[in-house]
Design a protein around this motif. Structure first.
Motif, mmCIF file in Angstrom:
data_model
loop_
_atom_site.group_PDB
_atom_site.id
_atom_site.type_symbol
_atom_site.label_atom_id
_atom_site.label_comp_id
_atom_site.label_asym_id
_atom_site.label_seq_id
_atom_site.Cartn_x
_atom_site.Cartn_y
_atom_site.Cartn_z
ATOM 1 N N PRO A 6 0.780 -1.232 0.000
ATOM 2 C CA PRO A 6 0.000 0.000 0.000
ATOM 3 C C PRO A 6 0.820 1.295 0.000
ATOM 4 O O PRO A 6 0.232 2.365 0.022
ATOM 5 C CB PRO A 6 -0.790 -0.110 1.300
ATOM 6 N N LYS A 7 2.185 1.182 -0.006
ATOM 7 C CA LYS A 7 2.955 2.431 -0.084
ATOM 8 C C LYS A 7 2.647 3.161 -1.383
ATOM 9 O O LYS A 7 2.423 4.374 -1.382
ATOM 10 C CB LYS A 7 4.460 2.157 0.011
ATOM 11 N N ASP A 8 2.655 2.437 -2.479
ATOM 12 C CA ASP A 8 2.160 3.017 -3.720
ATOM 13 C C ASP A 8 0.639 3.056 -3.626
ATOM 14 O O ASP A 8 0.004 2.084 -3.197
ATOM 15 C CB ASP A 8 2.599 2.184 -4.925
ATOM 16 N N LEU A 9 0.057 4.161 -4.025
ATOM 17 C CA LEU A 9 -1.355 4.421 -3.749
ATOM 18 C C LEU A 9 -2.210 4.106 -4.980
ATOM 19 O O LEU A 9 -2.060 4.721 -6.032
ATOM 20 C CB LEU A 9 -1.533 5.876 -3.329
ATOM 21 N N LEU A 10 -3.097 3.130 -4.799
ATOM 22 C CA LEU A 10 -3.949 2.645 -5.886
ATOM 23 C C LEU A 10 -5.396 3.045 -5.592
ATOM 24 O O LEU A 10 -5.946 2.707 -4.551
ATOM 25 C CB LEU A 10 -3.824 1.124 -5.983
ATOM 26 N N VAL A 11 -5.999 3.783 -6.539
ATOM 27 C CA VAL A 11 -7.379 4.254 -6.383
ATOM 28 C C VAL A 11 -8.237 3.633 -7.482
ATOM 29 O O VAL A 11 -7.930 3.756 -8.668
ATOM 30 C CB VAL A 11 -7.469 5.788 -6.474
ATOM 31 N N TRP A 12 -9.309 2.965 -7.066
ATOM 32 C CA TRP A 12 -10.244 2.362 -8.011
ATOM 33 C C TRP A 12 -11.437 3.298 -8.180
ATOM 34 O O TRP A 12 -12.089 3.673 -7.210
ATOM 35 C CB TRP A 12 -10.751 1.012 -7.509
ATOM 36 N N ASP A 13 -11.751 3.674 -9.408
ATOM 37 C CA ASP A 13 -12.916 4.515 -9.639
ATOM 38 C C ASP A 13 -14.190 3.691 -9.495
ATOM 39 O O ASP A 13 -14.236 2.539 -9.924
ATOM 40 C CB ASP A 13 -12.857 5.126 -11.047
ATOM 41 N N VAL A 14 -15.215 4.238 -8.908
ATOM 42 C CA VAL A 14 -16.500 3.593 -8.627
ATOM 43 C C VAL A 14 -16.324 2.433 -7.649
ATOM 44 O O VAL A 14 -16.888 2.420 -6.571
ATOM 45 C CB VAL A 14 -17.233 3.101 -9.899
ATOM 46 N N GLY A 15 -15.543 1.430 -8.025
ATOM 47 C CA GLY A 15 -15.290 0.315 -7.121
ATOM 48 C C GLY A 15 -16.031 -0.959 -7.438
ATOM 49 O O GLY A 15 -15.845 -1.982 -6.775
ATOM 50 N N HIS A 16 -16.890 -0.951 -8.473
ATOM 51 C CA HIS A 16 -17.547 -2.195 -8.883
ATOM 52 C C HIS A 16 -16.535 -3.281 -9.204
ATOM 53 O O HIS A 16 -16.812 -4.467 -9.065
ATOM 54 C CB HIS A 16 -18.398 -1.960 -10.143
#
Length: 595
Positions: A65-75
């Motif tokens: 989690p040091k590198d930051l991963l963002v999922w749009d919506v999340g489906h």
């Protein structure tokens, strides 16, 4: 038989220990795990199947989690959850007290940003990237995974426009599968389709015009290609876009062939992929279908009627209008703000506009409702689907704020039908020529009336409906929660039930002040019941009325407290917040000794 790999992965650090040639096997196991879990527990299927390879590749290449991963919506984040310490609890997904169906910051450090509404990922990841840049951190990677339907939203373009001039360490993964929940629409979708057909274009892409380093398109189901591309992009400075082509539902034939139905298919046979056969029982209609079928019926006689939805034609049942009158029904994509102002523009030219938006998504267009519709007294008809508690989708999707935030807007009529016939009749009434805009809110799911297609009747604007006479206690409800009140009164023994009156307020605005005066005059105690937040809704309206008119009757407010309800069944959540029939019984019985 090859060793099972998935059960050796507790966290992504375990995944990164595997040799690359074992990742295809892990991906297949991950896909099978998702299929088996959703087959029995329900949830969102197609989106997560489509990004199985991408999910494995991202956690393999980047130091999450040091590198930051963002999922749009999340489906599409089920695989992400399974690989980040939640595999053993995944059977609780979308259940009361269990895992959220969407990434959630309080659930895991790997969920870097809470999502559920679309098109937020690029803005959030850009904020993270700039924050780390200001702190002198030049090594953390910031990755936003965005679908082709979400990236067409105005907010996503605003973020791209900003990011292009920041020189931040931002990677946007464009997950291009040509579908959101329904097929993607618009000029950008056509452009991306052409890029996919032509391969990497010779001329600048739209992303390069925004100062992004563009790569792709690449096969999103080829792990070696994905990993090579991600490894290369890690070492390139500035904002970057990787265009990845995937197939929603990949790995399950039915989910690939019917991507709309298998977005969230309910329970199905995990081995065959077939949906469980439906019961032959005749059921009451879904409120969505009452809306959709009634709109077509009205449009057949009223040539000025048009319908609008921001990317939800199937869910909202506007698909019936799109099939019957394709020139008069518009899916504008994930663009709630545009949908509302587009509706306003149509209304200025005399069109009768039904703008159908899920209640939770109307929040995204609040300024447009105020500035572009209500301020100008344009008679747009807002049909707010999935109002109230929606169940397993949880806090991001409950439509519980609409009554409160709409009541404060001048020139807006606010109505909530208690059943299918009331919904049908208010749709008919609204298209007769109101001088003001109206918001009609109704819940997700089925009603209770089998024979609902009665001849139309006009509803008098601002008039409530007395449902039951009674003595000392007056219960006021709005919307379909009236059914819970009726059940509660029925449960109370007959001698006490005679002391209880029930009124369906129907119009939160304008309030039926004449009837409310009578209610305060005729009943010692008042109870209000609503499936919206207490603060600002029906209860607040009645208390304000009492204060303005010097009534001193005690008023008990039943509704959703000042918190975000989580996921669970509608019945579970209604009971938790105190508006189930059993909790209404308790509220009434607490007053009976006093009367």
């Amino acid at each position: 038989m090859p060793k099972n790999l998935l059960h050796t992965i507790q966290l992504p650090k375990d995944l990164r220990k595997l040799p690359e040639d074992q990742l295809p096997q892990l991906t297949q196991e991950l896909r099978d795990f998702i299929i088996n879990a959703v087959a029995t527990k329900e949830g969102h299927l197609g989106a997560s199947l489509g990004v199985a390879e991408l999910t494995v590749a991202l956690h393999f290449v980047f130091n999450t989690p040091k590198d930051l991963l963002v999922w749009d919506v999340g489906h599409q984040a089920y695989g992400h959850k399974i690989l980040t310490g939640r595999r053993d609890n995944f059977h609780t997904n979308r259940q009361l007290g269990g895992l959220s169906g969407f990434p959630k910051r309080s659930e895991s450090e790997y969920d870097t940003f809470g999502v559920g509404h679309s098109s937020t990922a690029i803005s959030a990841a850009l904020g993270m990237a700039i924050a780390n840049k200001l702190k002198g951190d030049t090594t953390t990677q910031h990755i936003a995974v965005v679908g082709d339907a979400s990236i067409a939203s105005g907010m996503a373009f605003e973020a791209l426009n900003h990011a292009g001039v920041t020189n931040t360490n931002l990677l946007v993964i464009l997950n291009d599968n040509a579908i959101g929940i329904d097929p993607s629409v618009g000029a950008l979708k056509n452009y991306l389709t052409q890029v996919n057909l032509d391969g990497a274009p010779e001329t600048d892409t739209i992303f390069e015009a925004l100062s992004f380093n563009y790569s792709g398109p690449v096969d999103g189901h080829d792990l070696s290609v994905l990993i090579a591309a991600l490894e290369r992009l890690k070492n390139i400075e500035g904002p970057k876009v990787l265009h990845v082509i995937t197939k929603k539902g990949k790995g399950l034939r039915q989910a690939e062939e019917d991507q709309v139905k298998y977005h969230a298919p309910g329970k199905f046979d995990a081995k065959t992929g077939d949906l469980h056969p439906r019961s032959n029982e005749v059921l009451p209609p879904k409120f969505q279908d009452v809306f959709g079928k009634t709109l077509v019926e009205l449009a057949e006689k009223n040539k000025n009627i048009v319908g609008i939805t921001p990317a939800m034609p199937t869910g909202s049942s506007l698909k019936f209008m799109m099939e019957a009158f394709p020139d008069r029904a518009f899916d504008v994509g994930i663009a709630e703000q545009h949908a509302v102002t587009f509706a306003a523009g149509l209304a200025t030219q005399g069109m009768t506009v039904f703008c159908n938006i899920y209640a939770t998504f109307l929040q995204r267009a609040y300024d447009q409702v105020i500035h572009d519709v209500c301020l100008q007294k344009l008679p747009v008809i807002f049909c707010l689907d999935r109002a109230g508690i929606v169940g397993e989708d949880g806090a991001t999707h409950h439509g519980i704020f609409d009554l409160a935030h709409l009541r404060s807007i001048p020139n807006l009529i606010v109505f909530a039908p208690r059943n299918e016939i009331e919904l049908r009749n208010i749709l008919y009434t609204a298209q007769l020529g109101l001088e003001l805009p109206i918001a009609i809110r109704y819940p997700r799911g089925r009603g209770n009336i089998l024979e609902w297609e009665h001849p139309f009747q006009t509803i008098e604007i601002g008039k409530a409906a007395p449902l039951k006479n009674g003595g000392d206690i007056g219960v006021l409800s709005i919307g379909t929660v009236a059914n819970n009140v009726t059940e509660a009164i029925t449960e109370i023994e007959s001698s006490s039930a005679e002391k209880i009156a029930h009124y369906d307020i129907r119009f939160l605005k304008p309030l039926d002040t004449g009837l409310v005066h009578k209610i305060f005059s005729n009943h010692k105690h008042i109870i209000t019941v609503e499936d919206g937040v207490k603060k600002g809704g029906l209860g607040s309206t009645i208390l304000e009325f009492a204060a303005e008119n010097n009534y001193e009757n005690p008023v008990k407010i039943l509704g959703i407290p000042d918190e975000f309800p989580e996921q669970g069944t509608v019945e579970e959540l209604q009971d938790m917040v105190g508006i189930s029939s059993s909790k209404i019984v308790e509220a009434i019985q607490s007053l009976l000794p006093a009367v």
